[in-house]
Write an enzyme that holds these catalytic residues in place. Structure first.
Site, PDB file in Angstrom:
ATOM      1  N   CYS A 193       0.530  -1.244  -0.131  1.00  0.00           N
ATOM      2  CA  CYS A 193       0.517  -0.020   0.132  1.00  0.00           C
ATOM      3  C   CYS A 193       0.660   1.500  -0.263  1.00  0.00           C
ATOM      4  O   CYS A 193       1.019   2.097  -0.699  1.00  0.00           O
ATOM      5  CB  CYS A 193      -0.491  -0.024   1.053  1.00  0.00           C
ATOM      6  SG  CYS A 193      -2.469   1.714   1.330  1.00  0.00           S
TER       7      CYS A 193
ATOM      8  N   CYS B 120      -6.894  -1.197   5.971  1.00  0.00           N
ATOM      9  CA  CYS B 120      -8.566  -0.353   5.741  1.00  0.00           C
ATOM     10  C   CYS B 120      -9.045  -1.376   5.132  1.00  0.00           C
ATOM     11  O   CYS B 120     -10.766  -0.991   5.294  1.00  0.00           O
ATOM     12  CB  CYS B 120      -7.900   0.632   4.685  1.00  0.00           C
ATOM     13  SG  CYS B 120      -6.689   0.225   3.583  1.00  0.00           S
TER      14      CYS B 120
END
Length: 366
Positions: A109, A208
């Site tokens: 990420c 997330c």
């Protein structure tokens, strides 16, 4: 001594800096400090991917990011990186678990989204640099080569340098970590003194796009269950499980023991056989070896500093894991002094003191 009143300027020149604003306290204080320095600060909320069946809070986080930008009186930008995240992070993670490895999606990420897509967007809008709320530091050496060194954050409990090993040397010049020199308590104090509502906001946990869903429940939507045997260290079958790809080395939950010993201690997974779909468990959460030395082959290596084969370094094989003595034999081969479980697919990150040397993905162990 507190670092609350200390903030070293990376550049004397005022710059146009795009800050990744998540709606949390760390990124909001990063933006606040940069604006206080006089920079032209812009806030960018980056939307990542989440499956439709996962209760995601991105709308609330976006709203909080907008509130932060309004409070700081800086422009707000919305960047949709859903496709890039799904392809580069989520799909990779699922494929690695299917192959029996334990990947680290936070590393990807950072590499693909926060310092890839975000930087491309910022640069296209005339930015000189990007910043995030990571607890890490960049030390710019005063040499002819202008070498930059990625350092651990001062707050040991919050240090996030482990997730940043994929950054390239040439990228460090346009990246800022404004809170890397601070303790978390200082960050919250700064936010409170600045009147930011994020001063009391809880930190987000986990990946997330999973929200409150655990990894096993997520993977079951993409990988079919297949019954397999649980073995003890002698090779005897003592139980069963739902598929080797759902389990991580060192884990002690999720499998079923049918041959139970009333005096038995908790059992840990110490080995997996992907082809036979078996897991091996032990009462000790480590592999028993006659030697401390473990040779590891890495893939996807990235070295920010050229390693010295004769120098002793330390390494982490998990976020906040212990600092393990290590020798670097080649660009892809390292030797650890370690008896614990080494998970395939995890990131091995090498340090020289507080300086990050580089790292790679654990591909093979011998």
């Amino acid at each position: 001594m507190s670092n609350l009143c200390y903030y070293r300027r990376v550049e004397a020149k005022k710059q146009k800096i795009f800050v990744g604003i998540s709606g949390g306290v760390d990124s909001s204080v990063a933006a606040y400090l940069l604006k206080k320095e006089g920079h032209d600060v812009h806030g960018v909320f980056v939307k990542t991917w989440s499956p439709e069946w996962v209760p995601c809070t991105w709308i609330e986080e976006k709203r909080d990011a907008m509130r932060v930008c309004a409070a700081l009186d800086i422009p707000f930008h919305y960047l949709d990186a859903e496709e890039e995240y799904k392809r580069g992070v989520a799909d990779y993670m699922i494929a690695e678990y299917r192959a029996g490895r334990t990947p680290n999606p936070d590393v990807l990420c950072n590499r693909i989204i926060k310092f890839g897509v975000l930087w491309d967007y910022a640069r296209s809008h005339g930015a000189d640099a990007i910043a995030t709320g990571h607890y890490a530091r960049i030390k710019h050496a005063d040499t002819l080569e202008h070498t930059s060194v990625l350092m651990r954050g001062f707050d040991v409990a919050k240090d996030q340098s482990y997730f940043l090993w994929m950054l390239a040397q040439q990228e460090l010049g346009h990246i800022r970590f404004p809170i890397g020199h601070l303790q978390k308590s200082d960050v919250r104090t700064i936010a409170a003194n600045a009147g930011l509502f994020t001063s009391e906001k809880k930190d987000s946990q986990g990946i997330c796009f999973l929200g409150d869903v655990d990894m096993r429940a997520f993977l079951e939507h993409y990988i079919e269950q297949k019954r397999g045997d649980v073995l003890d260290e002698t090779g005897d079958v003592i139980g069963e499980h739902d598929g080797v790809w759902f389990y991580t080395l060192g884990e002690r939950h999720g499998f079923r023991i049918t041959k139970k010993n009333p005096n038995q201690s908790p059992l840990y997974i110490v080995a997996k056989d992907i082809k036979k779909n078996t897991i091996t468990v032990s009462e000790t959460p480590q592999v028993k070896k006659d030697t401390l030395e473990v040779t590891i082959t890495l893939r996807d290596c990235n070295w920010l500093v050229t390693p010295n084969n004769e120098k002793k370094y330390t390494a982490q094989i998990r976020y906040h894991g212990e600092h393990i003595p290590i020798m670097i034999k080649s660009d892809r081969t390292v030797v650890l002094s370690y008896r614990g479980v080494v998970p395939l697919g995890q990131s091995l990150v090498v340090y020289d003191g507080d300086a990050l040397v580089g790292g790679g993905v654990i591909d093979n162990i011998s």
